[in-house]
Design a protein around this motif. Structure first.
Motif, mmCIF file in Angstrom:
data_model
loop_
_atom_site.group_PDB
_atom_site.id
_atom_site.type_symbol
_atom_site.label_atom_id
_atom_site.label_comp_id
_atom_site.label_asym_id
_atom_site.label_seq_id
_atom_site.Cartn_x
_atom_site.Cartn_y
_atom_site.Cartn_z
ATOM 1 N N GLY A 116 41.487 -23.307 5.555
ATOM 2 C CA GLY A 116 40.495 -24.453 5.507
ATOM 3 C C GLY A 116 39.001 -24.076 5.713
ATOM 4 O O GLY A 116 38.141 -24.773 5.290
ATOM 5 N N LEU A 117 38.941 -23.017 6.633
ATOM 6 C CA LEU A 117 37.643 -22.531 6.704
ATOM 7 C C LEU A 117 36.963 -21.767 5.569
ATOM 8 O O LEU A 117 35.726 -22.093 5.290
ATOM 9 C CB LEU A 117 37.820 -21.366 7.947
ATOM 10 N N VAL A 118 37.707 -21.132 4.655
ATOM 11 C CA VAL A 118 37.126 -21.023 3.424
ATOM 12 C C VAL A 118 36.628 -22.005 2.922
ATOM 13 O O VAL A 118 35.682 -22.042 1.981
ATOM 14 C CB VAL A 118 38.006 -19.921 2.703
ATOM 15 N N VAL A 119 37.522 -22.979 2.346
ATOM 16 C CA VAL A 119 37.317 -24.318 1.843
ATOM 17 C C VAL A 119 35.734 -24.800 2.349
ATOM 18 O O VAL A 119 34.630 -25.319 1.823
ATOM 19 C CB VAL A 119 38.031 -25.235 1.807
ATOM 20 N N ASP A 120 35.724 -24.955 3.651
ATOM 21 C CA ASP A 120 34.767 -25.631 4.539
ATOM 22 C C ASP A 120 33.402 -24.653 4.407
ATOM 23 O O ASP A 120 32.295 -25.367 4.340
ATOM 24 C CB ASP A 120 35.100 -25.822 5.897
ATOM 25 N N SER A 121 33.557 -23.321 4.286
ATOM 26 C CA SER A 121 32.479 -22.452 4.063
ATOM 27 C C SER A 121 31.746 -22.554 2.822
ATOM 28 O O SER A 121 30.635 -22.522 2.438
ATOM 29 C CB SER A 121 32.824 -21.077 4.389
ATOM 30 N N ALA A 122 32.636 -22.849 1.701
ATOM 31 C CA ALA A 122 32.137 -23.016 0.240
ATOM 32 C C ALA A 122 31.379 -24.436 0.237
ATOM 33 O O ALA A 122 30.585 -24.558 -0.435
ATOM 34 C CB ALA A 122 33.516 -22.725 -0.581
ATOM 35 N N GLU A 123 32.324 -25.363 0.853
ATOM 36 C CA GLU A 123 31.627 -26.753 0.695
ATOM 37 C C GLU A 123 30.011 -26.754 1.452
ATOM 38 O O GLU A 123 29.303 -27.361 1.070
ATOM 39 C CB GLU A 123 32.461 -27.843 1.280
ATOM 40 N N PHE A 124 30.075 -26.095 2.686
ATOM 41 C CA PHE A 124 28.776 -25.902 3.221
ATOM 42 C C PHE A 124 27.827 -25.200 2.574
ATOM 43 O O PHE A 124 26.754 -25.760 2.300
ATOM 44 C CB PHE A 124 28.993 -25.267 4.636
ATOM 45 N N LEU A 125 28.103 -24.131 1.730
ATOM 46 C CA LEU A 125 27.237 -23.223 0.837
ATOM 47 C C LEU A 125 26.867 -24.249 -0.226
ATOM 48 O O LEU A 125 25.648 -24.149 -0.738
ATOM 49 C CB LEU A 125 27.630 -21.965 0.662
ATOM 50 N N LEU A 126 27.658 -24.882 -1.002
ATOM 51 C CA LEU A 126 27.608 -25.652 -2.139
ATOM 52 C C LEU A 126 26.548 -26.888 -1.958
ATOM 53 O O LEU A 126 25.511 -26.884 -2.559
ATOM 54 C CB LEU A 126 28.942 -26.209 -2.946
ATOM 55 N N ALA A 127 26.636 -27.359 -0.611
ATOM 56 C CA ALA A 127 25.828 -28.663 -0.436
ATOM 57 C C ALA A 127 24.665 -28.102 -0.087
ATOM 58 O O ALA A 127 23.393 -29.003 0.139
ATOM 59 C CB ALA A 127 26.537 -29.159 0.749
ATOM 60 N N GLY A 128 24.238 -26.922 0.314
ATOM 61 C CA GLY A 128 22.891 -26.501 0.863
ATOM 62 C C GLY A 128 23.108 -26.866 2.353
ATOM 63 O O GLY A 128 23.095 -28.021 3.057
ATOM 64 N N PRO A 129 22.878 -25.903 3.253
ATOM 65 C CA PRO A 129 22.981 -26.069 4.687
ATOM 66 C C PRO A 129 21.812 -26.738 5.254
ATOM 67 O O PRO A 129 20.809 -26.613 5.097
ATOM 68 C CB PRO A 129 22.710 -24.478 5.051
ATOM 69 N N PRO A 130 22.309 -28.174 5.901
ATOM 70 C CA PRO A 130 21.564 -28.713 6.594
ATOM 71 C C PRO A 130 20.634 -28.090 7.644
ATOM 72 O O PRO A 130 21.097 -27.136 8.360
ATOM 73 C CB PRO A 130 22.312 -29.887 7.109
ATOM 74 N N GLN A 131 19.391 -28.465 7.891
ATOM 75 C CA GLN A 131 18.645 -27.935 8.990
ATOM 76 C C GLN A 131 19.336 -28.156 10.288
ATOM 77 O O GLN A 131 19.686 -29.047 10.596
ATOM 78 C CB GLN A 131 17.249 -28.695 9.265
ATOM 79 N N GLY A 132 19.434 -26.986 11.146
ATOM 80 C CA GLY A 132 19.852 -27.157 12.526
ATOM 81 C C GLY A 132 21.239 -27.167 12.530
ATOM 82 O O GLY A 132 21.982 -27.259 13.802
ATOM 83 N N VAL A 133 21.971 -27.283 11.621
ATOM 84 C CA VAL A 133 23.451 -26.887 11.656
ATOM 85 C C VAL A 133 24.057 -25.637 11.481
ATOM 86 O O VAL A 133 23.723 -24.976 10.597
ATOM 87 C CB VAL A 133 24.102 -28.066 10.748
ATOM 88 N N ALA A 134 24.915 -25.269 12.379
ATOM 89 C CA ALA A 134 25.398 -24.017 12.324
ATOM 90 C C ALA A 134 26.684 -24.051 11.141
ATOM 91 O O ALA A 134 27.595 -24.865 11.050
ATOM 92 C CB ALA A 134 26.176 -23.586 13.795
ATOM 93 N N PRO A 135 26.654 -22.928 10.633
ATOM 94 C CA PRO A 135 27.408 -22.784 9.433
ATOM 95 C C PRO A 135 29.136 -22.921 10.116
ATOM 96 O O PRO A 135 29.284 -22.487 11.162
ATOM 97 C CB PRO A 135 27.371 -21.380 8.664
ATOM 98 N N PRO A 136 30.058 -23.397 9.301
ATOM 99 C CA PRO A 136 31.505 -23.305 9.821
ATOM 100 C C PRO A 136 32.207 -22.165 10.370
ATOM 101 O O PRO A 136 33.164 -22.161 11.056
ATOM 102 C CB PRO A 136 32.205 -23.941 8.774
ATOM 103 N N TRP A 137 31.694 -21.142 9.762
ATOM 104 C CA TRP A 137 32.119 -19.730 10.032
ATOM 105 C C TRP A 137 31.717 -18.996 11.357
ATOM 106 O O TRP A 137 32.092 -18.046 11.924
ATOM 107 C CB TRP A 137 32.079 -18.714 8.888
ATOM 108 N N ALA A 138 30.474 -19.530 11.717
ATOM 109 C CA ALA A 138 29.673 -18.921 12.895
ATOM 110 C C ALA A 138 30.611 -18.675 14.031
ATOM 111 O O ALA A 138 30.704 -17.414 14.415
ATOM 112 C CB ALA A 138 28.524 -19.558 13.336
#
Length: 198
Positions: A153-175
């Motif tokens: 699920g982390l792989v999918v979440d990471s891809a979705e996060f990167l596709l959406a464009g990281p929002p300001q001040g939100v840590a990426p799901p993989w951090a």
């Protein structure tokens, strides 16, 4: 690049041991023209092949490093192929023509055959996933981590996060996940170093 048979884009978190897939009812409608499309996963055959894959276009690239002897990699692979089917390019198997461009490009590197390349990419713990942003020859690595099938699920979440464009001040799901892995490696190195000094 080789293609694999297309499967229905189902829940990417589906347990890989499940073999029962729901049937889609057509109810007499005309045949689905996209039913027999195949998704694309590039099999990297060396360093230049890897660079060519990244340079092809500007889309997000997700690379799976696996080994044929690795049982966990085989379990991971089931979910990986479902993700490639959901997010990747779709081709007509008869003509080889691209029918639906995907939002992500997928590649695999077999560790045993390309160990030197995998070690240069710092991907020696398997299964391993790397995220790159393609940039027409100037691709850059975004992140990478070792990830088993239970954490897919982390792989999918990471891809979705990167596709959406990281929002300001939100840590990426993989951090947090990557930080925990790095801490474990530091502790292991310290234990090994302490054992050598005795």
């Amino acid at each position: 690049a080789k293609c694999f048979p297309s499967k229905p884009a189902l829940d990417l978190y589906l347990d890989s041991s499940s073999t029962a897939l729901p049937m889609v009812q057509n109810n007499g409608a005309s045949p689905d023209p996209y039913r027999n499309l195949q998704y694309d996963i590039t099999f990297v055959q060396g360093p230049q092949d890897f660079l060519d894959f990244l340079a092809r276009d500007d889309r997000l690239c997700v690379i799976f490093v696996r080994a044929n002897w690795c049982q966990i990699c085989k379990q991971f692979s089931t979910k990986w192929r479902k993700m490639a089917n959901a997010y990747g390019d779709k081709y007509d198997p008869n003509t080889g023509e691209l029918v639906i461009p995907g939002s992500i490009r997928f590649a695999e590197i077999e560790f045993t055959e390309h160990e030197d390349l995998c070690r240069r990419l710092d991907a020696s713990r398997l299964p391993h996933v790397l995220f790159y942003q393609g940039a027409a020859g100037m691709a850059g690595k975004i992140t990478q981590y070792q990830c088993g099938p239970s954490a897919f699920g982390l792989v999918v979440d990471s891809a979705e996060f990167l596709l959406a464009g990281p929002p300001q001040g939100v840590a990426p799901p993989w951090a947090e996940f990557v930080a925990a892995q790095e801490q474990m490696l530091r502790e292991k190195a310290e234990r090994e170093q302490g054992g050598q000094q005795q």
